[in-house]
Design a protein around this motif. Sequence first.
Motif, PDB file in Angstrom:
ATOM      1  N   PRO A   1     -43.702  89.759  84.541  1.00  0.00           N
ATOM      2  CA  PRO A   1     -43.934  91.209  84.543  1.00  0.00           C
ATOM      3  C   PRO A   1     -44.179  91.741  85.947  1.00  0.00           C
ATOM      4  O   PRO A   1     -44.940  91.143  86.708  1.00  0.00           O
TER       5      PRO A   1
ATOM      6  N   SER B   1     -46.032  94.061  86.889  1.00  0.00           N
ATOM      7  CA  SER B   1     -47.441  94.428  87.091  1.00  0.00           C
ATOM      8  C   SER B   1     -48.370  93.223  87.132  1.00  0.00           C
ATOM      9  O   SER B   1     -49.561  93.368  87.418  1.00  0.00           O
TER      10      SER B   1
ATOM     11  N   ARG C   1     -46.253  87.352  88.191  1.00  0.00           N
ATOM     12  CA  ARG C   1     -44.955  87.719  88.735  1.00  0.00           C
ATOM     13  C   ARG C   1     -44.576  86.602  89.698  1.00  0.00           C
ATOM     14  O   ARG C   1     -45.047  86.537  90.840  1.00  0.00           O
TER      15      ARG C   1
ATOM     16  N   TYR D   1     -54.457  88.500  78.755  1.00  0.00           N
ATOM     17  CA  TYR D   1     -53.405  89.513  78.650  1.00  0.00           C
ATOM     18  C   TYR D   1     -53.969  90.924  78.468  1.00  0.00           C
ATOM     19  O   TYR D   1     -53.730  91.801  79.306  1.00  0.00           O
TER      20      TYR D   1
ATOM     21  N   GLU E   1     -54.712  91.739  82.314  1.00  0.00           N
ATOM     22  CA  GLU E   1     -53.503  92.333  82.864  1.00  0.00           C
ATOM     23  C   GLU E   1     -53.359  93.813  82.506  1.00  0.00           C
ATOM     24  O   GLU E   1     -53.023  94.627  83.363  1.00  0.00           O
TER      25      GLU E   1
ATOM     26  N   ASP F   1     -54.782  97.091  85.044  1.00  0.00           N
ATOM     27  CA  ASP F   1     -53.700  97.831  85.698  1.00  0.00           C
ATOM     28  C   ASP F   1     -54.239  99.202  86.136  1.00  0.00           C
ATOM     29  O   ASP F   1     -54.698  99.988  85.309  1.00  0.00           O
TER      30      ASP F   1
END
Length: 372
Positions: free
Chosen positions: A13, A15, A44, A290, A294, A298
Amino acid sequence: MTSELLNHRVEGPPSAPPLLLGPSLGTSYALWDQVAPELSATHRVVRWDLPGHGGSPAGLIGPGASVGDLAGLVLALADSLGIERFSYAGVSLGGAVGLHLAVHRPDRLSSLAVICSSAHFNGAGPWEERAALVRREGLAGLAESADARWFTSGFTVPRLVRDHREADPHAYAACCDALAAFDLRDRLAEITVPTLAIAGREDPATPPAHLREIADAVPGAALVELAGASHLAPAQRPEAVLTALRTHFGEPARRGMEVRREVLGDAHVDRAQARQTPFTARFQDFISRYAWGEIWTDPTLARRERSMITLTALVAHGHYDELAMHVRAARRNGLTPEEIGAVLLQTAVYCGVPAANSAFAVAQRVLEEEAE
């Protein structure tokens, strides 16, 4: 026009936290084929080729190149991708690049894993001899001994041996020049980023003693030794390497737990942890990594905005037990009772009056408890 960037592959991803993976001399980013896709679930992942290896232009370095030159190419690649700070893992020469970055550009690294590598590579002589041999005769002969240098007896990865044979001899020799000049032993104590050293117990090129030297000198570093692994551990023992890297680069889980506590409160998280069983442990880890590590971290949306969205989604699906928890979270995230009421009134239009009616009852109970 020839690209001035290292050839690379990006997975995961956009982000997610960035993680760069460096290869060993003679291989390509295919070295990470069995590890990178798994790491891309939480990061990433950017894996790159050395100059003259895989798809990277040979002219990116020349005779007398240094590990610092290679580190500069890695930073240029990161810059081109909009990556400021990143985690890094590298094998052999790729690991040396990571050590150089940790010493000279710690502002760019968040954590480091050095795999089957060293702070020095046994002096300049052997590498100068190899560079001269390759410039004179090419790589075909040297590639014949790749299996013995890279793997335990009977094991091979044909793709990597082919990469070795097909690498550009002059770029390969320039990489040998870099290894010949590399020695950071007297700078290891300056490294401040979290560091993991991974050794292959049967590695003849960089034996475990080289990784122990790094782990002993770098403050707070950890060491993992892998049985049955030679020099290219990510290819020969991918599951073991993956386990070690997941543990070391588990920032989303750590940060996720911090955010989870900030939003939901210690009491709720402590109760959830106390109820955790072996059956639910992976789900709890998934939530921390997650959802909280994540998504909630964000910065695109503020936490109060995320609370509004979450309240609406919970009303829409009738998850009223979860709604109570997130009404409390919304208050921690700065929403006033009036703003929470406005959100629930909005749900009456788009989710239905009965759903909103139940939601108002839940929210009122929570707000009254808060006022007591």
